[in-house]
Design a protein around this motif. Structure first.
Motif, PDB file in Angstrom:
ATOM      1  N   ALA A 197       0.838  -1.202   0.000  1.00  0.00           N
ATOM      2  CA  ALA A 197       0.000   0.000   0.000  1.00  0.00           C
ATOM      3  C   ALA A 197       0.872   1.251   0.000  1.00  0.00           C
ATOM      4  CB  ALA A 197      -0.930  -0.007   1.198  1.00  0.00           C
ATOM      5  N   ALA A 198       1.941   1.243   0.800  1.00  0.00           N
ATOM      6  CA  ALA A 198       2.847   2.394   0.844  1.00  0.00           C
ATOM      7  C   ALA A 198       3.545   2.582  -0.500  1.00  0.00           C
ATOM      8  CB  ALA A 198       3.879   2.195   1.951  1.00  0.00           C
ATOM      9  N   ALA A 199       3.948   1.473  -1.135  1.00  0.00           N
ATOM     10  CA  ALA A 199       4.613   1.565  -2.438  1.00  0.00           C
ATOM     11  C   ALA A 199       3.659   2.076  -3.517  1.00  0.00           C
ATOM     12  CB  ALA A 199       5.173   0.202  -2.833  1.00  0.00           C
ATOM     13  N   ILE A 200       2.390   1.652  -3.464  1.00  0.00           N
ATOM     14  CA  ILE A 200       1.401   2.143  -4.431  1.00  0.00           C
ATOM     15  C   ILE A 200       1.202   3.651  -4.259  1.00  0.00           C
ATOM     16  CG2 ILE A 200      -1.056   2.093  -5.048  1.00  0.00           C
ATOM     17  CD1 ILE A 200      -1.019  -0.917  -4.419  1.00  0.00           C
ATOM     18  N   ARG A 201       1.134   4.110  -3.019  1.00  0.00           N
ATOM     19  CA  ARG A 201       0.965   5.547  -2.785  1.00  0.00           C
ATOM     20  C   ARG A 201       2.144   6.336  -3.336  1.00  0.00           C
ATOM     21  NH1 ARG A 201      -1.395   3.764   2.186  1.00  0.00           N
ATOM     22  NH2 ARG A 201       0.622   3.914   3.254  1.00  0.00           N
ATOM     23  N   GLU A 202       3.318   5.746  -3.267  1.00  0.00           N
ATOM     24  CA  GLU A 202       4.518   6.451  -3.707  1.00  0.00           C
ATOM     25  C   GLU A 202       4.743   6.350  -5.216  1.00  0.00           C
ATOM     26  OE1 GLU A 202       9.360   6.421  -2.844  1.00  0.00           O
ATOM     27  OE2 GLU A 202       7.971   5.451  -1.443  1.00  0.00           O
ATOM     28  N   ARG A 237      -6.717  -6.067  -2.670  1.00  0.00           N
ATOM     29  CA  ARG A 237      -6.705  -5.711  -1.245  1.00  0.00           C
ATOM     30  C   ARG A 237      -5.709  -4.583  -0.979  1.00  0.00           C
ATOM     31  NH1 ARG A 237      -7.074  -9.601   3.403  1.00  0.00           N
ATOM     32  NH2 ARG A 237      -7.458  -8.242   5.219  1.00  0.00           N
ATOM     33  N   ALA A 238      -4.550  -4.647  -1.619  1.00  0.00           N
ATOM     34  CA  ALA A 238      -3.531  -3.615  -1.419  1.00  0.00           C
ATOM     35  C   ALA A 238      -3.996  -2.268  -1.962  1.00  0.00           C
ATOM     36  CB  ALA A 238      -2.230  -4.040  -2.096  1.00  0.00           C
ATOM     37  N   ILE A 239      -4.686  -2.279  -3.103  1.00  0.00           N
ATOM     38  CA  ILE A 239      -5.225  -1.024  -3.663  1.00  0.00           C
ATOM     39  C   ILE A 239      -6.237  -0.415  -2.702  1.00  0.00           C
ATOM     40  CG2 ILE A 239      -6.639  -0.058  -5.519  1.00  0.00           C
ATOM     41  CD1 ILE A 239      -5.295  -2.192  -7.365  1.00  0.00           C
ATOM     42  N   GLU A 240      -7.095  -1.264  -2.135  1.00  0.00           N
ATOM     43  CA  GLU A 240      -8.081  -0.772  -1.164  1.00  0.00           C
ATOM     44  C   GLU A 240      -7.386  -0.130   0.037  1.00  0.00           C
ATOM     45  OE1 GLU A 240     -12.315  -2.243   0.667  1.00  0.00           O
ATOM     46  OE2 GLU A 240     -10.789  -3.753   0.284  1.00  0.00           O
ATOM     47  N   TRP A 241      -6.309  -0.728   0.492  1.00  0.00           N
ATOM     48  CA  TRP A 241      -5.560  -0.145   1.603  1.00  0.00           C
ATOM     49  C   TRP A 241      -4.916   1.171   1.190  1.00  0.00           C
ATOM     50  CZ3 TRP A 241      -3.766  -1.380   6.694  1.00  0.00           C
ATOM     51  CH2 TRP A 241      -4.518  -2.378   7.314  1.00  0.00           C
ATOM     52  N   ALA A 242      -4.354   1.209   0.000  1.00  0.00           N
ATOM     53  CA  ALA A 242      -3.708   2.439  -0.473  1.00  0.00           C
ATOM     54  C   ALA A 242      -4.704   3.589  -0.570  1.00  0.00           C
ATOM     55  CB  ALA A 242      -3.047   2.187  -1.824  1.00  0.00           C
ATOM     56  N   TYR A 288      -2.684  14.747  -2.615  1.00  0.00           N
ATOM     57  CA  TYR A 288      -3.677  14.691  -3.698  1.00  0.00           C
ATOM     58  C   TYR A 288      -3.064  14.169  -4.993  1.00  0.00           C
ATOM     59  CZ  TYR A 288      -7.636  16.846  -1.334  1.00  0.00           C
ATOM     60  OH  TYR A 288      -8.707  17.084  -0.501  1.00  0.00           O
ATOM     61  N   ILE A 289      -1.801  14.476  -5.250  1.00  0.00           N
ATOM     62  CA  ILE A 289      -1.164  13.976  -6.462  1.00  0.00           C
ATOM     63  C   ILE A 289      -1.094  12.449  -6.418  1.00  0.00           C
ATOM     64  CG2 ILE A 289       1.024  13.902  -7.725  1.00  0.00           C
ATOM     65  CD1 ILE A 289       1.401  16.850  -7.032  1.00  0.00           C
ATOM     66  N   SER A 290      -0.707  11.926  -5.273  1.00  0.00           N
ATOM     67  CA  SER A 290      -0.637  10.476  -5.111  1.00  0.00           C
ATOM     68  C   SER A 290      -2.020   9.844  -5.166  1.00  0.00           C
ATOM     69  CB  SER A 290       0.044  10.159  -3.770  1.00  0.00           C
ATOM     70  OG  SER A 290      -0.057   8.784  -3.459  1.00  0.00           O
ATOM     71  N   TYR A 291      -2.974  10.418  -4.439  1.00  0.00           N
ATOM     72  CA  TYR A 291      -4.306   9.828  -4.348  1.00  0.00           C
ATOM     73  C   TYR A 291      -5.022   9.849  -5.700  1.00  0.00           C
ATOM     74  CZ  TYR A 291      -8.924   8.679  -2.553  1.00  0.00           C
ATOM     75  OH  TYR A 291     -10.135   8.061  -2.329  1.00  0.00           O
ATOM     76  N   ALA A 292      -4.945  10.985  -6.403  1.00  0.00           N
ATOM     77  CA  ALA A 292      -5.603  11.074  -7.708  1.00  0.00           C
ATOM     78  C   ALA A 292      -5.024  10.061  -8.681  1.00  0.00           C
ATOM     79  CB  ALA A 292      -5.469  12.487  -8.271  1.00  0.00           C
ATOM     80  N   ARG A 293      -3.702   9.859  -8.611  1.00  0.00           N
ATOM     81  CA  ARG A 293      -3.067   8.878  -9.495  1.00  0.00           C
ATOM     82  C   ARG A 293      -3.565   7.467  -9.182  1.00  0.00           C
ATOM     83  NH1 ARG A 293       3.161   8.690  -8.760  1.00  0.00           N
ATOM     84  NH2 ARG A 293       2.473   7.916  -6.716  1.00  0.00           N
TER      85      ARG A 293
END
Length: 378
Positions: A197-202, A237-242, A288-293
């Motif tokens: 989840a942390a890697a997806i956010r980054e 599941r990881a996307i949902e956590w991210a 927001y840049i991370s979340y929108a992506r």
């Protein structure tokens, strides 16, 4: 792509000198066709002088029309905006040309209002994010109701009217409940989920690589299958956590936060659009840049993996919940937003975040853009 036209990969290099040249040609052709599409659409609206209700419906119809498979040019430009990192360096310039054409289209429609340029900018930025949702949720009746409610809130102030309460928004708030993130019992599964989840956010969805995930969690690739069944189930599941963890405290509806004045509020929002990324002093910089992506890339994946549609629907129905809470919890009274206006603003700011990655929004200071957008929707 080559199989769809019954040609070999070598034909790409013979005709276009490689993948990047082909994609640049596709993008330029998409802009040309999209210009034709807008010209025809504008012709059908000749003589229209929209009021607030008509304009809200028109923006909603525009989003839905461009989300249909028949609008392939718009889809190419949308996907290039979402996954610009996978496209050639020229992508930003070409997508910007398409965006300028869209701006001119809306400016012409809004020519009779006091500031058509600012109004067109608001709509184009909103549409950049909303159209990503619409590409997945087009056939969802609940989404269409919510879309029309949100576009009405987006345009009401610019047309000199007062926003009304929305039954669709009230229904959406009751229909979708917040996600309760439940950690797995096994420590290894917890590490896998948190690290991914942390890697997806980054990094976005590029982080969903089996060996890299295992390395981040300091375990073997087989642990994913053991704890989650398969990579797709784990990825969902990881996307949902991210999407639902590590949200800034000010945007969590169940929290209380210190009051901010207008300048502090705008600075807080601008910080979440700062592409330089988080640090110890500002852990949610660039949120927001991370979340929108993440949302946009999840939407792209959901077109093939329908199991992700639930996450997309939930994200869209919740749009604005955090902003609404923050505006009533810690923002000054003159910046407070209704629930529907908060949804319009939340989608707009994610549109800014998506466009920010390819060099938008023009030369305006981001704080000016934010202040103006709040004034336009509240």
């Amino acid at each position: 792509m080559t199989a769809s036209v019954d040609r070999s990969t070598g034909a790409v290099f013979q005709t276009f000198a490689g993948r990047d040249a082909l994609l640049v040609s596709v993008l330029r052709e998409a802009v040309r066709r999209d210009r034709e599409w807008h010209s025809k659409y504008q012709t059908t609206l000749a003589g229209l002088q929209p009021d607030a209700g008509t304009l809200g419906d028109l923006v909603a119809d525009y989003v839905l029309e461009r989300s249909r498979s028949g609008s392939q040019a718009g889809a190419v430009l949308r996907d290039a905006l979402v996954e610009h990192g996978e496209w050639p360096p020229e992508t930003g310039e070409i997508v910007a040309a398409g965006r300028s054409m869209q701006h001119a289209f809306w400016k012409e429609i809004l020519s009779d209002i006091p500031d058509p340029d600012a109004a067109a900018e608001l709509i184009v930025t909103f549409v950049a994010m909303e159209s990503v949702y619409a590409a997945v949720l087009y056939d969802d009746v609940g989404y269409r109701l919510l879309l029309r409610s949100t576009t009405a809130a987006l345009v009401t102030r610019m047309m000199g009217s007062c926003p009304a309460a929305s039954a669709a928004m009230a229904w959406a708030n009751m229909a979708i409940h917040p996600t309760e993130l439940i950690e797995p019992d096994a420590p290894t599964a917890q590490r896998l989920l948190r690290a991914t989840a942390a890697a997806i956010r980054e990094e976005g969805m590029a982080a969903l690589n089996l060996r890299r995930i295992a390395k981040l969690a300091k375990t073997s690739p087989s642990a994913i299958a053991y704890h989650f069944g398969d990579l797709d189930s784990f990825a969902d599941r990881a996307i949902e956590w991210a999407l639902n963890s590590d949200v800034p405290p000010a945007l969590r509806p169940w929290t209380r936060n210190p009051s901010k004045n207008a300048a502090e509020t705008i600075a807080f929002l601008a910080d979440m659009l700062d592409a330089s990324g988080p640090d110890e002093a500002s852990p949610y910089r660039g949120f927001y840049i991370s979340y929108a992506r993440i949302v946009a890339q999840t939407c792209l994946m959901a077109r093939q993996r329908r199991g992700l549609v639930r996450l997309v629907r939930q994200a869209r129905f919740f749009e604005g919940a955090g902003i609404f809470h923050a505006s009533h919890d810690s923002w000054p009274a003159d910046l407070r937003l209704t629930r529907t206006a908060a949804a319009a603003f939340a989608i707009w700011i994610k549109g800014i975040a998506l466009q920010h990655t390819v060099g938008f929004p023009g030369s305006d200071d981001i704080t000016v853009c934010i202040q103006r957008a709040i004034e336009q929707v509240r």
